[in-house]
Design a protein around this motif. Structure first.
Motif, PDB file in Angstrom:
ATOM      1  N   PRO A  67       0.621  -1.087   0.074  1.00  0.00           N
ATOM      2  CA  PRO A  67       0.119  -0.106   0.230  1.00  0.00           C
ATOM      3  C   PRO A  67       0.652   1.193   0.003  1.00  0.00           C
ATOM      4  O   PRO A  67       1.956   1.335   0.613  1.00  0.00           O
ATOM      5  N   GLU A  68       0.351   2.206  -0.625  1.00  0.00           N
ATOM      6  CA  GLU A  68       1.205   3.557  -0.967  1.00  0.00           C
ATOM      7  C   GLU A  68       1.353   4.056   0.482  1.00  0.00           C
ATOM      8  O   GLU A  68       2.597   4.639   0.875  1.00  0.00           O
ATOM      9  N   MET A  69       0.617   3.888   1.490  1.00  0.00           N
ATOM     10  CA  MET A  69       0.806   4.449   2.656  1.00  0.00           C
ATOM     11  C   MET A  69       1.929   3.895   3.376  1.00  0.00           C
ATOM     12  O   MET A  69       2.820   4.563   4.128  1.00  0.00           O
ATOM     13  N   ASP A  70       2.108   2.561   3.498  1.00  0.00           N
ATOM     14  CA  ASP A  70       3.348   1.923   4.116  1.00  0.00           C
ATOM     15  C   ASP A  70       4.605   2.253   3.108  1.00  0.00           C
ATOM     16  O   ASP A  70       5.719   2.481   3.882  1.00  0.00           O
ATOM     17  N   ALA A  71       4.465   2.161   1.927  1.00  0.00           N
ATOM     18  CA  ALA A  71       5.617   2.666   1.148  1.00  0.00           C
ATOM     19  C   ALA A  71       5.962   4.341   1.738  1.00  0.00           C
ATOM     20  O   ALA A  71       7.196   4.421   1.709  1.00  0.00           O
ATOM     21  N   ALA A  72       5.136   5.194   1.818  1.00  0.00           N
ATOM     22  CA  ALA A  72       5.315   6.649   2.006  1.00  0.00           C
ATOM     23  C   ALA A  72       6.009   6.518   3.493  1.00  0.00           C
ATOM     24  O   ALA A  72       6.794   7.450   3.844  1.00  0.00           O
ATOM     25  N   ARG A  73       5.552   5.586   4.618  1.00  0.00           N
ATOM     26  CA  ARG A  73       6.328   5.585   5.907  1.00  0.00           C
ATOM     27  C   ARG A  73       7.722   5.330   5.836  1.00  0.00           C
ATOM     28  O   ARG A  73       8.386   5.813   6.239  1.00  0.00           O
ATOM     29  N   ILE A  74       8.089   4.492   4.871  1.00  0.00           N
ATOM     30  CA  ILE A  74       9.572   4.215   4.654  1.00  0.00           C
ATOM     31  C   ILE A  74      10.077   5.327   3.938  1.00  0.00           C
ATOM     32  O   ILE A  74      11.397   5.689   4.343  1.00  0.00           O
TER      33      ILE A  74
END
Length: 114
Positions: free
Chosen positions: A97-104
């Motif tokens: 999910p883009e949200m998880d990729a954004a956290r990284i």
């Protein structure tokens, strides 16, 4: 070219552990495997594991990140190297999910500015 960087995103080094479950072979008994993450980016990760895994295999992963949050992801093994007593693997995230990729990616941005 030896040593050429092929990653599309800068990698981050985290001391973390993952639990992997093989998804693409329903006949295989489910097994949790602890691994040591050596680097991670929003598109993939590198890790060490003492158990042999296969290129092209897809595993379910629970990545504990620097904030102690857990990111649920699917990882496809794309690279294997033998390294002394363990194997070093490279994997790409599948359908993260883009949200998880954004956290990284946010962690990468903050870390780069320090």
């Amino acid at each position: 070219m030896a040593g050429m960087e092929r990653r599309r995103n800068k990698r981050l080094e985290l001391t973390s552990r993952l639990i992997l479950k093989r998804l693409d072979n329903s006949d295989e008994k489910e097994q949790d495997v602890a691994i040591e993450v050596s680097d991670v980016s929003k598109t993939g990760l590198g890790f060490y594991c003492t158990i042999p895994l296969e290129i092209g295999a897809v595993y379910e992963a629970y990545l504990t990140i620097w904030t102690k949050e857990v990111i649920h992801a699917f990882v496809e093994i794309v690279r294997i190297e033998k390294d002394e007593d363990a194997f070093k693997y490279g994997g790409i995230f599948i359908g993260m999910p883009e949200m998880d990729a954004a956290r990284i990616e946010i962690y990468d941005t903050v870390n780069s500015n320090q």
